[in-house]
Each structure stands twice: as structure tokens, then as C-alpha cells.
Design an enzyme around this catalytic site. Structure first.
Site, PDB file in Angstrom:
ATOM      1  N   SER A  13     -37.031 -58.745 -13.447  1.00  0.00           N
ATOM      2  CA  SER A  13     -36.938 -59.948 -12.611  1.00  0.00           C
ATOM      3  C   SER A  13     -35.528 -60.142 -12.079  1.00  0.00           C
ATOM      4  O   SER A  13     -34.546 -59.773 -12.745  1.00  0.00           O
ATOM      5  CB  SER A  13     -37.342 -61.169 -13.448  1.00  0.00           C
ATOM      6  OG  SER A  13     -37.007 -62.369 -12.790  1.00  0.00           O
ATOM      7  N   TYR A  45     -36.638 -66.536 -20.522  1.00  0.00           N
ATOM      8  CA  TYR A  45     -37.413 -65.614 -19.685  1.00  0.00           C
ATOM      9  C   TYR A  45     -36.519 -64.494 -19.161  1.00  0.00           C
ATOM     10  O   TYR A  45     -36.845 -63.308 -19.279  1.00  0.00           O
ATOM     11  CB  TYR A  45     -38.051 -66.360 -18.522  1.00  0.00           C
ATOM     12  CG  TYR A  45     -38.681 -65.450 -17.494  1.00  0.00           C
ATOM     13  CD1 TYR A  45     -39.812 -64.714 -17.798  1.00  0.00           C
ATOM     14  CD2 TYR A  45     -38.124 -65.302 -16.224  1.00  0.00           C
ATOM     15  CE1 TYR A  45     -40.388 -63.856 -16.867  1.00  0.00           C
ATOM     16  CE2 TYR A  45     -38.692 -64.463 -15.285  1.00  0.00           C
ATOM     17  CZ  TYR A  45     -39.822 -63.739 -15.612  1.00  0.00           C
ATOM     18  OH  TYR A  45     -40.379 -62.888 -14.678  1.00  0.00           O
TER      19      TYR A  45
END
Length: 351
Positions: free
Chosen positions: A142, A167
């Protein structure tokens, strides 16, 4: 090639399975169909792939009614025993790991979900790749890994040691874990740092979906950083093209890698990282204006400061993608938003 795609009921996994099935690859798709967001969208995606909700029993492989070489299994990545049995039985050539607990903000509320799925689940995938001679593992990372880094455009050669959410930390961990397995066991691994993916069948917790729903319902939208946020919005078809290109070409290791001046994106080991982004950051205020124009309605805006865990701007350097595959995302936000809204109105039967 026989390919395992994890997260097949998810936004990216669904589109990837469609494209690879259309070209004739043999695919088994895995998903646990969790309720992080509205499962009706997940079942809608699976239905489009040829699977019926009533057939989806845990740890049972079912065949698609639409694609002759596509199958599905409902399974948790944390279920090491049954995951191992799946690899043993099916003899995969490649794995594309898209399954993960997504969402920056949710990681502030439920950190354990990220450890279970993104760390323990990914470890199980790596172990299976090691034990069953997988020829290439492609996995989702990501843009959030860039964290506090303000040097733009974000390059895979930059330091990413300052994440702003669990995350992001879990995705950075995946990259480190993948390199270790590439180094120790010669498993080709490629990590893809996705930049704000959007398009038809997108996630309901993402900005485009939330804004479209709220504007149509005459509800206010939350506009963070007072609309000055910039995101490198990347259309789903461009993301899929990037995954396909990378998956078809496993890394072989960089013989010229310099341990005295180490490039984080490559290694002596068969390991590689790529950004997949549009390389054209768009201000949130313009993104909203484009949605308003397409819907023919004005948004009721609730202007708010930057949220914890968020970064003010993302901007992808995709020079490696260009150099290795002569490819870069090109879809404009105007085109992408139109395609999404057309899908949204069709899915929810809005005239």
C-alpha cells in the site's frame, strides 16, 4: 499456470479474477467473506464470477457456473491447517495475495484484526509458498507505507520506516517478511504498493462510494483536511493491468545490487517492489466537484481537519513500472468517476 488468488470477493481480487479467467488461466479464488463492509457487494461480485451464495460452504471448493477454469473456496488465511491442505491438493504455480484487513481508520479501532489477517495470514501464505515450490508470489502492499515521508513523488527507493497506522505497519511488515523468504528460500516475490484504488464494485468505506451515496441521499459528506487533501487516485483497470504484467514476470534478483548503498525496492534475492499509481495527484475538492458534476447535484460539505493516521498527500513514482513493463496508469479521474457512478446507479437501481 494454476494461480491462487486470495481476496477474490474483494474489490481488486474480483476484477483480477475476471480478467485472468477471461484469458483462460486456471484460477482458484479464496476469501473468508468477512463483514468489514456490506457483504451484499461481496456476494454480488462472486455472483458475477459465477458463484451462488447458497453454495459457499467453508473449506469446500466449488466450480464457477460462468468460467470453466475458475473455482472458489471460503477459507481464512489464519486457518493454517486447511490452507496447507489446499496447497498440497491443488499444486499451484503462482499465488496472488490480495486478502487483507483493509482500512487505515479501522486499524485504530480494531488492531487485532490486522495482526490476524495481515501478519499471521501472510506468514501462512509465505510458509505454503516455501513448502510447495511456488514459482512467484505477488502480494498487495500500500502507498500508506510511506507514512511521514514528505519527499514526493513517493519512490520505492525511499525510506519507509515511519508508518502512521497499524495498517501501514502491517503492509511494511509484509514487504520485510517477503524479502526474508526470497532471500532464505529463493522464492520470487513482488510487492505492489497500490495508490487509492477506485472504480466499479469499489469498497463502500472508500471516499468515492461514501460521497456518491451521501450526495444522492442529500446527506453531508466529511471532507478532511478542509478539502486540501491530495490523492493519487488510480482506476481499477490500471491496477489490474499492473498486477497481470508483474505476475507474468517473476523477479530474478538484481546482480548489481549494492549492499553499501542498498536500494529498498530490489535485492540480490528474487525480490521486487513497485508503485502502481496514476502519478497525477488530485485535490479532494476537485474530486468532489467531479462527482457533483457527474451526479448533477451539489454536496453538503462538513469541512474537517486531517484525521489521525492520514497523510495530506500521495504521489506515485512509477518509473520502475515504466522501465520494466513499459506501462503506467493513464485513466483520468473524470473517466473513472463516470464509470463508477454508472455502476453505482445500476447496482442500486437508481434512475
Amino acid at each position: 499456470m494454476k494461480i491462487l488468488i486470495t481476496g477474490i470477493a474483494g474489490f481488486i481480487g474480483y476484477h483480477l479474477a475476471s480478467v485472468l479467467s477471461e484469458r483462460g488461466d486456471e484460477i482458484i479464488g479464496l476469501d473468508n467473506i468477512n463483514d468489514y463492509y456490506d457483504v451484499s457487494i461481496k456476494f454480488g461480485r462472486l455472483n458475477n464470477l459465477g458463484f451462488t451464495e447458497s453454495d459457499l460452504a467453508y473449506n469446500c471448493i466449488i466450480r464457477s457456473h460462468k468460467y470453466s477454469k475458475l473455482s472458489f473456496i471460503k477459507l481464512n488465511l489464519e486457518d493454517k491447517k486447511n490452507l496447507d491442505q489446499l496447497f498440497l491438493k491443488e499444486s499451484f504455480d503462482k499465488v496472488i495475495n490480495l486478502a487483507a484487513q483493509a482500512g487505515v481508520r479501522y486499524s485504530l479501532e480494531n488492531p487485532q484484526a490486522y495482526i490476524d489477517s495481515n501478519i499471521i495470514g501472510f506468514t501462512n501464505i509465505l510458509e505454503c509458498c516455501r513448502n510447495y515450490s511456488i514459482k512467484h508470489l505477488t502480494y498487495a502492499s500500500s502507498s500508506s507505507v510511506y507514512g511521514l515521508n514528505e519527499k514526493q513523488p513517493f519512490s520505492t527507493k525511499d525510506n519507509v520506516d515511519h508508518p502512521l497506522s497499524l495498517y501501514a505497519a502491517s503492509k511494511k511488515s509484509n514487504e520485510l517478511m517477503a524479502h526474508t523468504y526470497s532471500h532464505l528460500f529463493n522464492i520470487p516475490t513482488t510487492g505492489l504498493r497500490f495508490f487509492t484504488v477506485y472504480g466499479p464494485w469499489g469498497r463502500p468505506d472508500m471516499a468515492l462510494f461514501l460521497f456518491t451515496k451521501a450526495i444522492l441521499n442529500n446527506e453531508p459528506i466529511s471532507v478532511y483536511n478542509f478539502g486540501k487533501m491530495q490523492r493519487d487516485f488510480t482506476y481499477i483497470a490500471d491496477i489490474i493491468e499492473g498486477i497481470v504484467q508483474v505476475n507474468d514476470h517473476p523477479p530474478s534478483g538484481n546482480k548489481n545490487w549494492d549492499p553499501q548503498n542498498p536500494d529498498p525496492s530490489t535485492s540480490f534475492a528474487p525480490y521486487k517492489l513497485y508503485n502502481i499509481g496514476n502519478s497525477k495527484p488530485v485535490e479532494l475538492s476537485y474530486f468532489i466537484e467531479t462527482i457533483e458534476k457527474e451526479l448533477g447535484k451539489r454536496a453538503i460539505k462538513n469541512l474537517l481537519p486531517l484525521q489521525a493516521g492520514d497523510v495530506p498527500s500521495t504521489f506515485a513514482d512509477v518509473s520502475d513500472l515504466m522501465a520494466d513493463f513499459n506501462f503506467k496508469p493513464e485513466t483520468s479521474v473524470e473517466t473513472g468517476i463516470k464509470h463508477f457512478i454508472d455502476w453505482y446507479k445500476s447496482f442500486y437501481q437508481i434512475t
